[in-house]
Write a protein that holds these residues in place. Sequence first.
Motif, PDB file in Angstrom:
ATOM      1  N   LYS A  37      54.391   4.435 -13.974  1.00 53.49           N
ATOM      2  CA  LYS A  37      54.903   3.218 -13.356  1.00 53.49           C
ATOM      3  C   LYS A  37      55.861   3.552 -12.221  1.00 53.49           C
ATOM      4  O   LYS A  37      55.873   2.879 -11.167  1.00 53.49           O
ATOM      5  CB  LYS A  37      55.610   2.366 -14.409  1.00 53.49           C
ATOM      6  N   LEU A  38      56.669   4.618 -12.401  1.00 52.64           N
ATOM      7  CA  LEU A  38      57.594   5.032 -11.347  1.00 52.64           C
ATOM      8  C   LEU A  38      56.833   5.507 -10.116  1.00 52.64           C
ATOM      9  O   LEU A  38      57.213   5.187  -8.977  1.00 52.64           O
ATOM     10  CB  LEU A  38      58.503   6.139 -11.869  1.00 52.64           C
ATOM     11  N   GLN A  39      55.730   6.252 -10.345  1.00 51.39           N
ATOM     12  CA  GLN A  39      54.912   6.698  -9.220  1.00 51.39           C
ATOM     13  C   GLN A  39      54.294   5.512  -8.488  1.00 51.39           C
ATOM     14  O   GLN A  39      54.206   5.495  -7.256  1.00 51.39           O
ATOM     15  CB  GLN A  39      53.820   7.637  -9.714  1.00 51.39           C
ATOM     16  N   GLU A  40      53.871   4.503  -9.267  1.00 48.55           N
ATOM     17  CA  GLU A  40      53.295   3.301  -8.657  1.00 48.55           C
ATOM     18  C   GLU A  40      54.337   2.580  -7.798  1.00 48.55           C
ATOM     19  O   GLU A  40      54.040   2.132  -6.685  1.00 48.55           O
ATOM     20  CB  GLU A  40      52.774   2.370  -9.756  1.00 48.55           C
ATOM     21  N   ARG A  41      55.556   2.492  -8.338  1.00 50.03           N
ATOM     22  CA  ARG A  41      56.631   1.838  -7.583  1.00 50.03           C
ATOM     23  C   ARG A  41      56.964   2.619  -6.311  1.00 50.03           C
ATOM     24  O   ARG A  41      57.205   2.042  -5.249  1.00 50.03           O
ATOM     25  CB  ARG A  41      57.882   1.728  -8.456  1.00 50.03           C
ATOM     26  N   PHE A  42      56.988   3.954  -6.428  1.00 52.51           N
ATOM     27  CA  PHE A  42      57.297   4.778  -5.257  1.00 52.51           C
ATOM     28  C   PHE A  42      56.199   4.640  -4.200  1.00 52.51           C
ATOM     29  O   PHE A  42      56.486   4.587  -2.998  1.00 52.51           O
ATOM     30  CB  PHE A  42      57.453   6.240  -5.670  1.00 52.51           C
ATOM     31  N   GLY A  43      54.927   4.576  -4.670  1.00 48.29           N
ATOM     32  CA  GLY A  43      53.832   4.358  -3.724  1.00 48.29           C
ATOM     33  C   GLY A  43      53.961   3.028  -3.016  1.00 48.29           C
ATOM     34  O   GLY A  43      53.696   2.912  -1.805  1.00 48.29           O
ATOM     35  N   ALA A  44      54.376   1.988  -3.768  1.00 45.34           N
ATOM     36  CA  ALA A  44      54.595   0.677  -3.154  1.00 45.34           C
ATOM     37  C   ALA A  44      55.735   0.739  -2.135  1.00 45.34           C
ATOM     38  O   ALA A  44      55.691   0.065  -1.093  1.00 45.34           O
ATOM     39  CB  ALA A  44      54.905  -0.359  -4.238  1.00 45.34           C
ATOM     40  N   PHE A  45      56.754   1.541  -2.441  1.00 48.43           N
ATOM     41  CA  PHE A  45      57.881   1.694  -1.521  1.00 48.43           C
ATOM     42  C   PHE A  45      57.446   2.348  -0.217  1.00 48.43           C
ATOM     43  O   PHE A  45      57.795   1.884   0.873  1.00 48.43           O
ATOM     44  CB  PHE A  45      58.972   2.527  -2.203  1.00 48.43           C
ATOM     45  N   ILE A  46      56.666   3.416  -0.317  1.00 45.46           N
ATOM     46  CA  ILE A  46      56.221   4.131   0.881  1.00 45.46           C
ATOM     47  C   ILE A  46      55.331   3.241   1.751  1.00 45.46           C
ATOM     48  O   ILE A  46      55.339   3.348   2.977  1.00 45.46           O
ATOM     49  CB  ILE A  46      55.460   5.416   0.480  1.00 45.46           C
ATOM     50  N   ASN A  47      54.577   2.341   1.129  1.00 45.46           N
ATOM     51  CA  ASN A  47      53.646   1.489   1.873  1.00 45.46           C
ATOM     52  C   ASN A  47      54.192   0.077   2.069  1.00 45.46           C
ATOM     53  O   ASN A  47      53.430  -0.832   2.421  1.00 45.46           O
ATOM     54  CB  ASN A  47      52.302   1.426   1.143  1.00 45.46           C
ATOM     55  N   ASN A  48      55.482  -0.119   1.864  1.00 45.01           N
ATOM     56  CA  ASN A  48      56.079  -1.437   2.043  1.00 45.01           C
ATOM     57  C   ASN A  48      56.302  -1.715   3.520  1.00 45.01           C
ATOM     58  O   ASN A  48      56.850  -0.867   4.242  1.00 45.01           O
ATOM     59  CB  ASN A  48      57.406  -1.502   1.279  1.00 45.01           C
ATOM     60  N   ARG A  49      55.912  -2.895   3.971  1.00 41.13           N
ATOM     61  CA  ARG A  49      56.036  -3.193   5.397  1.00 41.13           C
ATOM     62  C   ARG A  49      57.493  -3.271   5.842  1.00 41.13           C
ATOM     63  O   ARG A  49      57.809  -3.014   7.006  1.00 41.13           O
ATOM     64  CB  ARG A  49      55.306  -4.491   5.742  1.00 41.13           C
ATOM     65  N   TRP A  50      58.394  -3.625   4.912  1.00 39.66           N
ATOM     66  CA  TRP A  50      59.808  -3.671   5.273  1.00 39.66           C
ATOM     67  C   TRP A  50      60.383  -2.271   5.459  1.00 39.66           C
ATOM     68  O   TRP A  50      61.295  -2.071   6.273  1.00 39.66           O
ATOM     69  CB  TRP A  50      60.599  -4.445   4.220  1.00 39.66           C
ATOM     70  N   LEU A  51      59.870  -1.276   4.726  1.00 34.68           N
ATOM     71  CA  LEU A  51      60.291   0.103   4.958  1.00 34.68           C
ATOM     72  C   LEU A  51      59.857   0.559   6.347  1.00 34.68           C
ATOM     73  O   LEU A  51      60.613   1.209   7.073  1.00 34.68           O
ATOM     74  CB  LEU A  51      59.702   1.030   3.898  1.00 34.68           C
ATOM     75  N   VAL A  52      58.614   0.220   6.726  1.00 38.21           N
ATOM     76  CA  VAL A  52      58.133   0.547   8.069  1.00 38.21           C
ATOM     77  C   VAL A  52      59.028  -0.105   9.122  1.00 38.21           C
ATOM     78  O   VAL A  52      59.403   0.523  10.127  1.00 38.21           O
ATOM     79  CB  VAL A  52      56.672   0.087   8.236  1.00 38.21           C
ATOM     80  N   PHE A  53      59.393  -1.355   8.889  1.00 40.37           N
ATOM     81  CA  PHE A  53      60.236  -2.087   9.844  1.00 40.37           C
ATOM     82  C   PHE A  53      61.606  -1.435   9.972  1.00 40.37           C
ATOM     83  O   PHE A  53      62.125  -1.240  11.088  1.00 40.37           O
ATOM     84  CB  PHE A  53      60.363  -3.539   9.370  1.00 40.37           C
ATOM     85  N   VAL A  54      62.211  -1.073   8.854  1.00 40.07           N
ATOM     86  CA  VAL A  54      63.531  -0.436   8.886  1.00 40.07           C
ATOM     87  C   VAL A  54      63.466   0.927   9.579  1.00 40.07           C
ATOM     88  O   VAL A  54      64.327   1.265  10.402  1.00 40.07           O
ATOM     89  CB  VAL A  54      64.096  -0.299   7.456  1.00 40.07           C
ATOM     90  N   ALA A  55      62.439   1.718   9.269  1.00 42.22           N
ATOM     91  CA  ALA A  55      62.283   3.028   9.929  1.00 42.22           C
ATOM     92  C   ALA A  55      62.069   2.848  11.431  1.00 42.22           C
ATOM     93  O   ALA A  55      62.604   3.631  12.241  1.00 42.22           O
ATOM     94  CB  ALA A  55      61.118   3.792   9.307  1.00 42.22           C
ATOM     95  N   ALA A  56      61.300   1.826  11.808  1.00 39.14           N
ATOM     96  CA  ALA A  56      61.093   1.544  13.237  1.00 39.14           C
ATOM     97  C   ALA A  56      62.404   1.142  13.903  1.00 39.14           C
ATOM     98  O   ALA A  56      62.660   1.510  15.056  1.00 39.14           O
ATOM     99  CB  ALA A  56      60.046   0.445  13.407  1.00 39.14           C
ATOM    100  N   MET A  57      63.252   0.383  13.186  1.00 41.69           N
ATOM    101  CA  MET A  57      64.569   0.031  13.717  1.00 41.69           C
ATOM    102  C   MET A  57      65.398   1.289  13.976  1.00 41.69           C
ATOM    103  O   MET A  57      66.080   1.397  15.010  1.00 41.69           O
ATOM    104  CB  MET A  57      65.295  -0.890  12.733  1.00 41.69           C
ATOM    105  N   TRP A  58      65.345   2.241  13.061  1.00 47.31           N
ATOM    106  CA  TRP A  58      66.115   3.484  13.240  1.00 47.31           C
ATOM    107  C   TRP A  58      65.603   4.293  14.421  1.00 47.31           C
ATOM    108  O   TRP A  58      66.383   4.869  15.173  1.00 47.31           O
ATOM    109  CB  TRP A  58      66.052   4.315  11.958  1.00 47.31           C
ATOM    110  N   ILE A  59      64.285   4.338  14.574  1.00 48.57           N
ATOM    111  CA  ILE A  59      63.720   5.059  15.720  1.00 48.57           C
ATOM    112  C   ILE A  59      64.140   4.383  17.021  1.00 48.57           C
ATOM    113  O   ILE A  59      64.558   5.035  17.981  1.00 48.57           O
ATOM    114  CB  ILE A  59      62.184   5.137  15.610  1.00 48.57           C
ATOM    115  N   GLN A  60      64.049   3.047  17.030  1.00 51.49           N
ATOM    116  CA  GLN A  60      64.413   2.327  18.239  1.00 51.49           C
ATOM    117  C   GLN A  60      65.907   2.438  18.553  1.00 51.49           C
ATOM    118  O   GLN A  60      66.306   2.354  19.710  1.00 51.49           O
ATOM    119  CB  GLN A  60      64.029   0.847  18.093  1.00 51.49           C
ATOM    120  N   SER A  61      66.730   2.640  17.522  1.00 55.39           N
ATOM    121  CA  SER A  61      68.174   2.729  17.751  1.00 55.39           C
ATOM    122  C   SER A  61      68.575   3.986  18.514  1.00 55.39           C
ATOM    123  O   SER A  61      69.726   4.099  18.958  1.00 55.39           O
ATOM    124  CB  SER A  61      68.932   2.670  16.424  1.00 55.39           C
ATOM    125  N   CYS A  62      67.650   4.925  18.664  1.00 56.50           N
ATOM    126  CA  CYS A  62      67.943   6.094  19.496  1.00 56.50           C
ATOM    127  C   CYS A  62      66.858   6.297  20.550  1.00 56.50           C
ATOM    128  O   CYS A  62      66.793   7.348  21.187  1.00 56.50           O
ATOM    129  CB  CYS A  62      68.076   7.358  18.637  1.00 56.50           C
TER     130      CYS A  62
END
Length: 591
Positions: free
Chosen positions: A3-28
């Motif tokens: 179940k933890l692996q499933e949750r971690f997989g959902a985290f890696i493929n979460n669109r909000w994680l992509v959005f936050v990472a894109a914000m960090w890239i754009q911040s520099c």
Amino acid sequence: MGKLQERFGAFINNRWLVFVAAMWIQSCAGIGYLFGSISPVIKSSMNYNQKQLASLGVAKDLGDSVGFLAGSLSEILPFWGALLVGALQNLIGYGWVWLVVTGRAPALPLWAMCILIFIGNNGETYFNTVSLVSCVQNFPKSRGPVVGILKGFAGLSGAILTQIYTTIHSPDHASLIFMVAVGPAMVVIALMFIVRPVGGHRQVRPSDGTSSTIVYSVCLLLAAYLMGVMLVEDLVDLNHTVVIIFTVVLFVLLVIPIVIPVTLSFYLDPRDTIEEPFLAETPKQEPGKSGQETPEVIFSEVEDEKPREVDLLPASERQKRIAQLQAKLCQAAAEGAVRVKRRRGPHRGEDFTLMQALIKADFWLIFVSLLLGSGSGLTVIDNLGQMSQSLGYDNTHIFVSMISIWNFLGRVGGGYFSEIIVRDYAYPRPVAMALAQLVMAVGHLFFAFGWPGAMHIGTLMTGLGYGAHWAIVPAAASELFGLKKFGALYNFLTLANPAGSLIFSGLIASSIYDREAEKQAHGNNHLIQNSGSIFSGMVGLNEPLKCEGSICYFLTSMIMSGFCIVAVVLSMILVHRTKIVYANLYGKSRS
């Protein structure tokens, strides 16, 4: 464990994680906005005049905006590969400039320095393309806010990097160039496997409104915090430990949004999602009609024959009238009364290729309006160091940071405001662009006359207006010309930036500045000669010409203000032409 692996997989493929990472890239990623801070050290170490420095500025703007290669590679390479190419370009281009400026590498001619600046800044196009394409596809029905926040962080990056540079506390001003070369490359390489499309339109949750509110709150808090920090650092001589604490708090604010994907993935049910459709949908075939070609042909005929007022009717009545007209056309075609023609291309609101968009008047209205509006704003950003010096300010970094913050707020606010216009009123998004250009026209007047507080007010208005362009235009282009080739369309539109910079900065501003500087230099030499000084004729030989007073940028600012008014007119023409399109795209949800 499973179940933890499933949750971690959902985290890696979460669109909000992509959005936050894109914000960090754009911040520099907006390193081009630091040109006003690094240009004085380049000018003094290389002994350039203002026209030569403007050439570097144009090369920087070209690198920032010529994204054909980035758009093409993002369709061929995986997104992480495109980000890696951008990081390497950034490192090589600005790294070599740093080596030349500090004397660690042989001096290069002006054209070679322009190439290095172009290569270094061209890395931004990869960061922008991958971030925007990924997040627009992951959030198809929130394009305005998403684009506004991402482009906002790119605008804010100047203030963020300046604060980090202040923390380094290096007496060598050229070290800022080193930080510009190394910092963004490190961040992008660390995040390049996260930013990608993850089927975000299938991850809609009831809590998305709360998540958006959190992101907006962090954005506003971040901008207010940076503004307060800069004012304090400018007015008070702070201990270096206090500056370090300020920077640590800045990093905490940048990290806070990661709470959203963590909560969604590890603490909420991942199955509690619904699918969100894309805006542009192909017309559906009516029941009872057969064949693959007839509906498309008849749809094209209906577009030509239906009265304009049909599109303004409620959805049920509009469909009824269109069905009646379609039946008449089918009957007339069967009797040979009309010749049914093939549809020549997509209609506004559907997916266009770049070549199909280039023959549309709407596309060129967006491009020229963007050229005049953002081009004049970019000229202010590139010449901010010289503009503040001409008005008697010694610390130019404060205005570079301030315009980054207003640029950020303009992008966030422009995306939010334009989204209200289209969502609540189904009115064309470009009307927000016209308002931004009107604000910029007033800002240029403040610069022109050099009134008290002109630098502060002019920086505010120009930054807000310029930033709003880059939240409104990408969203409007995706609505009018589709998402399928959005990367190519966006990168073509960004060519408006260097084109505007070439006209306003490379040809107008630099020429007028050097002319006024020469007048002042000749006047000073004349006074010295009359006084009989033994240094007569030697003044200014070893220093670049400098201009003082509001006269240095008076004519340039008046010209740019006038062109911003022309841009307002073009934007309103686009609004008039696209009313029906936006009524079709967003009117259904209101009826």
